[in-house]
Scaffold this active site. Structure first.
Site, PDB file in Angstrom:
ATOM      1  N   CYS A 134       0.861  -1.184   0.000  1.00  0.00           N
ATOM      2  CA  CYS A 134       0.000   0.000   0.000  1.00  0.00           C
ATOM      3  C   CYS A 134       0.901   1.240   0.000  1.00  0.00           C
ATOM      4  O   CYS A 134       2.064   1.161  -0.406  1.00  0.00           O
ATOM      5  CB  CYS A 134      -0.969  -0.022   1.179  1.00  0.00           C
TER       6      CYS A 134
ATOM      7  N   ASN B 214       2.332   1.411   4.405  1.00  0.00           N
ATOM      8  CA  ASN B 214       2.666   0.131   5.076  1.00  0.00           C
ATOM      9  C   ASN B 214       2.402   0.190   6.582  1.00  0.00           C
ATOM     10  O   ASN B 214       3.074  -0.476   7.361  1.00  0.00           O
ATOM     11  CB  ASN B 214       4.127  -0.289   4.799  1.00  0.00           C
TER      12      ASN B 214
ATOM     13  N   CYS C 218      -1.262   0.739   7.509  1.00  0.00           N
ATOM     14  CA  CYS C 218      -2.697   0.474   7.680  1.00  0.00           C
ATOM     15  C   CYS C 218      -3.151  -0.739   6.873  1.00  0.00           C
ATOM     16  O   CYS C 218      -3.414  -1.808   7.423  1.00  0.00           O
ATOM     17  CB  CYS C 218      -3.531   1.688   7.265  1.00  0.00           C
ATOM     18  N   ARG C 219      -3.246  -0.572   5.552  1.00  0.00           N
ATOM     19  CA  ARG C 219      -3.879  -1.622   4.746  1.00  0.00           C
ATOM     20  C   ARG C 219      -3.003  -2.834   4.492  1.00  0.00           C
ATOM     21  O   ARG C 219      -3.458  -3.973   4.645  1.00  0.00           O
ATOM     22  CB  ARG C 219      -4.330  -1.033   3.394  1.00  0.00           C
ATOM     23  N   SER C 220      -1.740  -2.618   4.063  1.00  0.00           N
ATOM     24  CA  SER C 220      -0.946  -3.808   3.698  1.00  0.00           C
ATOM     25  C   SER C 220      -0.556  -4.670   4.900  1.00  0.00           C
ATOM     26  O   SER C 220      -0.496  -5.893   4.765  1.00  0.00           O
ATOM     27  CB  SER C 220       0.265  -3.446   2.829  1.00  0.00           C
TER      28      SER C 220
ATOM     29  N   ASP D  71      -8.262   3.782   1.478  1.00  0.00           N
ATOM     30  CA  ASP D  71      -7.286   4.199   2.486  1.00  0.00           C
ATOM     31  C   ASP D  71      -8.021   4.698   3.734  1.00  0.00           C
ATOM     32  O   ASP D  71      -8.737   5.694   3.671  1.00  0.00           O
ATOM     33  CB  ASP D  71      -6.437   5.317   1.879  1.00  0.00           C
TER      34      ASP D  71
END
Ligand code: 4NP
Length: 157
Positions: free
Chosen positions: A10, A13, A15-17, A125
């Site tokens: 993401c 690195n 939050c999402r990934s 996001d």
């Protein structure tokens, strides 16, 4: 199936990934499949930082501890080290296409392309939103992780 090596990418690195990494680790654990799994960001701002507290909290609510994860930036060698590099949104995918070395074998894809009916969708996001956004993120990355594992098992690679 050859041993897959999957990198989730993401922007930050944090939050999402990391959540995609955690969800995919849980998925392969349940399936009894061995794989190399990691995550990285296209940006450098949070290198060395643990996941956002809200990401840690949603993972913990699902019984997964990601407090030991540390952010890093994606690098050219990743395209040789990993068999699959999986972007969380279209901007991440564009950036990855730009830095990918021409001879690199890694397959690039968008996470939600592995989920029937969600082709082309971004994992939004959640960074600038409120904590509830992280529940949506968790749902998306869990669906993506399941779909990705099914793709890998179906195609054998
Ligand atoms: P991520 O979220 O890409 O899911 O880790 C973000 C984290 C930090 C920033 C943007 C997105 N930031 O601009 O610092």
């Amino acid at each position: 199936m050859n041993q897959p090596a999957v990198l989730f990418v993401c922007l930050g690195n944090i939050c999402r990934s990391p959540l995609a990494e955690a969800a995919f680790r849980a998925e392969i654990g349940r399936a009894g499949i061995d794989a190399i799994v990691d995550s990285a960001g296209t940006g450098h701002w949070h290198v060395g930082a643990p996941p956002d507290r809200r990401a840690q909290a949603v993972a913990a609510r699902h019984g997964i501890d990601i407090t030991g994860y540390r952010a890093r930036q994606v690098e050219e060698a990743d395209f040789h080290r990993f068999t699959h590099v999986v972007a969380l949104d279209e901007a991440n995918l564009r950036d990855l296409r730009e830095i990918r070395p021409g001879d690199a074998p890694a397959r690039l894809s968008l996470l939600l392309d592995h989920v029937p009916g969600r082709m082309g969708d971004a994992v939004a996001d959640p960074y600038y939103g409120d904590a509830s956004g992280f529940d949506t993120t968790w749902r998306d990355v869990s669906d993506g992780a399941r779909g990705l594992l099914e793709s890998l098992m179906r195609s054998g690679r």
